[in-house]
Design a protein around this motif. Structure first.
Motif, PDB file in Angstrom:
ATOM      1  N   ALA A  26       0.830  -1.213   0.000  1.00  0.00           N
ATOM      2  CA  ALA A  26       0.000   0.000   0.000  1.00  0.00           C
ATOM      3  C   ALA A  26       0.859   1.257   0.000  1.00  0.00           C
ATOM      4  CB  ALA A  26      -0.947  -0.004   1.199  1.00  0.00           C
ATOM      5  N   GLU A  27       1.937   1.242   0.770  1.00  0.00           N
ATOM      6  CA  GLU A  27       2.823   2.407   0.831  1.00  0.00           C
ATOM      7  C   GLU A  27       3.492   2.670  -0.522  1.00  0.00           C
ATOM      8  OE1 GLU A  27       6.856   3.823   3.167  1.00  0.00           O
ATOM      9  OE2 GLU A  27       5.581   2.311   4.098  1.00  0.00           O
ATOM     10  N   LEU A  28       3.960   1.626  -1.162  1.00  0.00           N
ATOM     11  CA  LEU A  28       4.597   1.781  -2.475  1.00  0.00           C
ATOM     12  C   LEU A  28       3.604   2.305  -3.513  1.00  0.00           C
ATOM     13  CD1 LEU A  28       6.777  -1.442  -2.520  1.00  0.00           C
ATOM     14  CD2 LEU A  28       7.622   0.908  -2.552  1.00  0.00           C
ATOM     15  N   ILE A  29       2.404   1.746  -3.515  1.00  0.00           N
ATOM     16  CA  ILE A  29       1.381   2.176  -4.478  1.00  0.00           C
ATOM     17  C   ILE A  29       0.979   3.626  -4.212  1.00  0.00           C
ATOM     18  CG2 ILE A  29      -0.995   1.799  -5.236  1.00  0.00           C
ATOM     19  CD1 ILE A  29      -0.449  -1.243  -4.691  1.00  0.00           C
ATOM     20  N   ALA A  30       0.822   3.989  -2.950  1.00  0.00           N
ATOM     21  CA  ALA A  30       0.447   5.370  -2.612  1.00  0.00           C
ATOM     22  C   ALA A  30       1.538   6.353  -3.023  1.00  0.00           C
ATOM     23  CB  ALA A  30       0.151   5.489  -1.118  1.00  0.00           C
ATOM     24  N   ALA A  31       2.792   5.968  -2.854  1.00  0.00           N
ATOM     25  CA  ALA A  31       3.910   6.856  -3.172  1.00  0.00           C
ATOM     26  C   ALA A  31       4.109   7.023  -4.675  1.00  0.00           C
ATOM     27  CB  ALA A  31       5.201   6.333  -2.533  1.00  0.00           C
ATOM     28  N   GLU A  32       3.911   5.946  -5.446  1.00  0.00           N
ATOM     29  CA  GLU A  32       4.149   5.997  -6.889  1.00  0.00           C
ATOM     30  C   GLU A  32       3.094   5.175  -7.639  1.00  0.00           C
ATOM     31  OE1 GLU A  32       8.480   6.181  -8.162  1.00  0.00           O
ATOM     32  OE2 GLU A  32       8.627   5.012  -6.295  1.00  0.00           O
ATOM     33  N   PRO A  33       1.849   5.676  -7.673  1.00  0.00           N
ATOM     34  CA  PRO A  33       0.775   4.899  -8.315  1.00  0.00           C
ATOM     35  C   PRO A  33       0.952   4.716  -9.819  1.00  0.00           C
ATOM     36  CG  PRO A  33       0.008   7.090  -7.736  1.00  0.00           C
ATOM     37  CD  PRO A  33       1.378   6.932  -7.125  1.00  0.00           C
ATOM     38  N   GLU A  34       1.759   5.569 -10.445  1.00  0.00           N
ATOM     39  CA  GLU A  34       2.013   5.404 -11.879  1.00  0.00           C
ATOM     40  C   GLU A  34       2.972   4.245 -12.144  1.00  0.00           C
ATOM     41  OE1 GLU A  34       5.362   7.561 -10.198  1.00  0.00           O
ATOM     42  OE2 GLU A  34       3.226   7.828  -9.928  1.00  0.00           O
ATOM     43  N   LYS A  35       3.677   3.821 -11.103  1.00  0.00           N
ATOM     44  CA  LYS A  35       4.662   2.744 -11.251  1.00  0.00           C
ATOM     45  C   LYS A  35       4.165   1.423 -10.667  1.00  0.00           C
ATOM     46  CE  LYS A  35       8.807   3.940 -10.588  1.00  0.00           C
ATOM     47  NZ  LYS A  35       9.951   4.516  -9.890  1.00  0.00           N
ATOM     48  N   PHE A  36       3.591   1.464  -9.482  1.00  0.00           N
ATOM     49  CA  PHE A  36       3.216   0.240  -8.762  1.00  0.00           C
ATOM     50  C   PHE A  36       1.698   0.064  -8.718  1.00  0.00           C
ATOM     51  CE2 PHE A  36       7.218   1.694  -6.703  1.00  0.00           C
ATOM     52  CZ  PHE A  36       8.026   0.644  -7.111  1.00  0.00           C
ATOM     53  N   PHE A  37       1.256  -1.184  -8.848  1.00  0.00           N
ATOM     54  CA  PHE A  37      -0.176  -1.483  -8.786  1.00  0.00           C
ATOM     55  C   PHE A  37      -0.387  -2.950  -8.459  1.00  0.00           C
ATOM     56  CE2 PHE A  37       1.045  -2.536 -13.066  1.00  0.00           C
ATOM     57  CZ  PHE A  37       0.184  -3.526 -13.503  1.00  0.00           C
ATOM     58  N   LEU A  38      -1.627  -3.280  -8.106  1.00  0.00           N
ATOM     59  CA  LEU A  38      -2.034  -4.664  -7.896  1.00  0.00           C
ATOM     60  C   LEU A  38      -3.009  -5.038  -8.995  1.00  0.00           C
ATOM     61  CD1 LEU A  38      -2.761  -4.782  -4.055  1.00  0.00           C
ATOM     62  CD2 LEU A  38      -0.714  -5.547  -5.252  1.00  0.00           C
ATOM     63  N   ARG A  39      -2.963  -6.266  -9.384  1.00  0.00           N
ATOM     64  CA  ARG A  39      -3.961  -6.777 -10.338  1.00  0.00           C
ATOM     65  C   ARG A  39      -5.098  -7.335  -9.484  1.00  0.00           C
ATOM     66  NH1 ARG A  39      -1.848 -11.019 -14.510  1.00  0.00           N
ATOM     67  NH2 ARG A  39      -2.834 -12.484 -13.123  1.00  0.00           N
ATOM     68  N   GLU A  40      -6.183  -6.580  -9.425  1.00  0.00           N
ATOM     69  CA  GLU A  40      -7.303  -6.950  -8.560  1.00  0.00           C
ATOM     70  C   GLU A  40      -7.793  -8.360  -8.849  1.00  0.00           C
ATOM     71  OE1 GLU A  40     -10.505  -4.240  -7.831  1.00  0.00           O
ATOM     72  OE2 GLU A  40      -9.199  -2.538  -8.284  1.00  0.00           O
ATOM     73  N   GLY A  41      -8.107  -9.055  -7.765  1.00  0.00           N
ATOM     74  CA  GLY A  41      -8.598 -10.410  -7.884  1.00  0.00           C
ATOM     75  C   GLY A  41      -7.504 -11.445  -8.069  1.00  0.00           C
ATOM     76  N   HIS A  42      -6.285 -10.990  -8.336  1.00  0.00           N
ATOM     77  CA  HIS A  42      -5.182 -11.925  -8.532  1.00  0.00           C
ATOM     78  C   HIS A  42      -4.115 -11.758  -7.460  1.00  0.00           C
ATOM     79  CE1 HIS A  42      -1.516 -13.661 -10.320  1.00  0.00           C
ATOM     80  NE2 HIS A  42      -2.356 -14.521 -10.822  1.00  0.00           N
ATOM     81  N   ASP A  43      -3.717 -10.531  -7.188  1.00  0.00           N
ATOM     82  CA  ASP A  43      -2.624 -10.266  -6.257  1.00  0.00           C
ATOM     83  C   ASP A  43      -3.096 -10.052  -4.820  1.00  0.00           C
ATOM     84  OD1 ASP A  43      -0.798 -10.306  -8.383  1.00  0.00           O
ATOM     85  OD2 ASP A  43      -1.111  -8.180  -8.776  1.00  0.00           O
ATOM     86  N   ASP A  44      -4.399  -9.949  -4.619  1.00  0.00           N
ATOM     87  CA  ASP A  44      -4.937  -9.586  -3.313  1.00  0.00           C
ATOM     88  C   ASP A  44      -4.393 -10.438  -2.162  1.00  0.00           C
ATOM     89  OD1 ASP A  44      -6.478  -7.837  -4.799  1.00  0.00           O
ATOM     90  OD2 ASP A  44      -8.245  -9.124  -4.776  1.00  0.00           O
TER      91      ASP A  44
END
Length: 118
Positions: A56-74
């Motif tokens: 969550a911290e990585l995604i919040a800091a750089e959402p253009e770079k980091f993400f989760l594939r919903e339903g798969h990475d959860d």
């Protein structure tokens, strides 16, 4: 500029005892029989190991770079990285080396402190 699938392949295979093996229809990179990175089928992103508590911290800091594939990475300790948002080979190597350390056998990781572990 961003990085490419070929950059991922070159850097991942340069890590100690790494190999490439297709799985789920995609190239995966392994150490000690465990996957530490996988290329997406469109070669635009990679999946890497990442502790769930850090995502969550990585995604919040750089959402253009980091993400989760919903339903798969959860439910798994994985994070996705958009290659176009990775600045250079040094940053990509750091991301891949961190994932490699999480998958590598402890003795192998300890033998390579230059990769940030041990």
């Amino acid at each position: 500029m961003g990085m490419t699938a070929e950059d991922v392949r070159t850097i991942a295979l340069s890590l100690p005892d790494s190999s490439e093996k297709p799985a789920w229809g995609m190239p995966t990179f392994r150490v000690g029989g465990k996957v530490f990175a996988s290329l997406a089928d469109d070669d635009a992103s990679i999946g890497v190991k990442c502790p769930k508590e850090d995502r969550a911290e990585l995604i919040a800091a750089e959402p253009e770079k980091f993400f989760l594939r919903e339903g798969h990475d959860d439910n798994y300790a994985w994070l996705r990285v958009r290659l176009a948002a990775v600045a250079d080979a040094g940053e990509l190597r750091s991301i891949l080396a961190d994932s490699w350390r999480q998958a590598a056998p402890k003795r192998l990781a300890a033998a390579h402190p230059e990769l940030g572990g041990g």
